[in-house]
Design an enzyme around this catalytic site. Structure first.
Site, mmCIF file in Angstrom:
data_model
loop_
_atom_site.group_PDB
_atom_site.id
_atom_site.type_symbol
_atom_site.label_atom_id
_atom_site.label_comp_id
_atom_site.label_asym_id
_atom_site.label_seq_id
_atom_site.Cartn_x
_atom_site.Cartn_y
_atom_site.Cartn_z
ATOM 1 N N PRO A 2 0.822 -1.208 0.000
ATOM 2 C CA PRO A 2 0.000 0.000 0.000
ATOM 3 C C PRO A 2 0.859 1.263 0.000
ATOM 4 C CG PRO A 2 -0.841 -1.574 1.577
ATOM 5 C CD PRO A 2 0.469 -2.117 1.099
ATOM 6 N N GLU A 3 0.463 2.237 -0.814
ATOM 7 C CA GLU A 3 1.174 3.502 -0.858
ATOM 8 C C GLU A 3 0.426 4.529 -0.011
ATOM 9 O OE1 GLU A 3 2.491 4.819 -4.662
ATOM 10 O OE2 GLU A 3 2.928 2.805 -5.383
#
Length: 292
Positions: A2-3
């Site tokens: 996840p960013e």
């Protein structure tokens, strides 16, 4: 992994349930994730009120009273979900893989009880504990650059950081000491919006005196815009990421270049085709025709 937009989406999803609640019990269903849990974690946090939820780069911050912060990282497959227990029923469906429910936050707010559950099949996430007043000294935060959502990120700042750099724009933007939390997906998208080649030297969009050229101004605006759009869309649901209520993020349906290899470029009038190259072991997607 996840960013920033995905972690910000998680933060916003958890805030209504967690902020202001008492952490009555912290249930650890194993002794470790990527790293062992801090030895004093349970004793230190149980019974304390959750003051606020924050985020630094790709890290979720759970601020408790008495100057304590739980630092959470989702790793590759981590996710949180909220289960509100009322009259024996659950407002959100239970996980289909409860064997991966490794941490449970049992919360109380008045007469209401609920659970926030951390699920992580690959166990690459982790929880650490730190003093809130000393977060800047936390090893992962000590050298981080400004957030792409904050006022500190502007063309003047990037001009100073890019000045004299011969490294490609792509690798420079992925440097967390330059911009915190900016990852592969959104770097590709921002460079496409700014019509800049990921192979171009970072110093080429700065004057000899370190002043930002027009291209750097456009890139700065593109970075801020693509992050804002991704957060508004709930992030991207690549691989394992889901939101706290089990729903998916939808920004991946708006990808212009990321994972669009051999598809027509979406720039009006371009007529080019999206290509994929490898830079520093990472896939880069861009249009060779309109990104110069």
């Amino acid at each position: 992994m996840p960013e920033l937009p995905e972690v910000e989406t998680v933060r916003r999803g958890l805030s209504p349930a967690m902020e202001g609640a008492k952490l009555a019990r912290l249930q650890l269903n194993r002794t470790d994730l990527r790293f062992p849990f801090p030895e004093n974690l349970v004793a230190a946090v149980e019974g304390r009120q959750i003051i606020a939820l924050g985020r630094r780069a790709k890290y979720l911050l759970i601020d408790l009273e008495d100057d304590l912060t739980i630092i959470a990282h989702l790793g590759m497959s981590g996710s949180f979900r909220v289960e509100e227990e009322a009259l024996g029923t659950f407002h959100h469906p239970r996980s289909k893989d409860e064997k991966h429910d490794h941490v449970v936050f049992h919360l109380e707010r008045g007469n209401e009880t609920l659970k926030v559950i951390y699920n992580d099949p690959r166990r690459f996430g982790f929880l650490h504990l730190a003093k809130r007043s000393e977060l800047d000294l936390y090893p992962a935060f000590a050298q981080l650059g400004p957030e792409p959502t904050g006022n500190a990120l502007d063309a003047e700042y990037l001009g100073k950081r890019f000045s004299g750099k011969v490294q490609p724009l792509k690798s420079t933007l992925l440097d967390q000491t330059v911009i915190a939390g900016l990852g592969n997906i959104y770097v590709c998208e921002a460079l496409w919006r700014a019509h800049l080649s990921p192979k171009r030297a970072a110093g080429s969009i700065v004057t000899p005196t370190g002043r930002p050229k027009k291209e750097l101004v456009l890139l700065t605006e593109a970075i801020r815009a693509v992050i804002a759009d991704a957060i508004a869309a709930g992030g991207s649901s690549l691989r394992d990421h889901i939101q706290t209520d089990g729903s998916l993020g939808y920004f991946q349906h708006s990808f212009s270049v990321y994972d669009q290899e051999d598809k027509p470029c979406r720039t009006p009038g371009c007529g080019g085709t999206v290509s994929r190259i490898t830079q520093a072991g990472r896939s880069t997607f861009y249009c060779p025709r309109c990104q110069k």
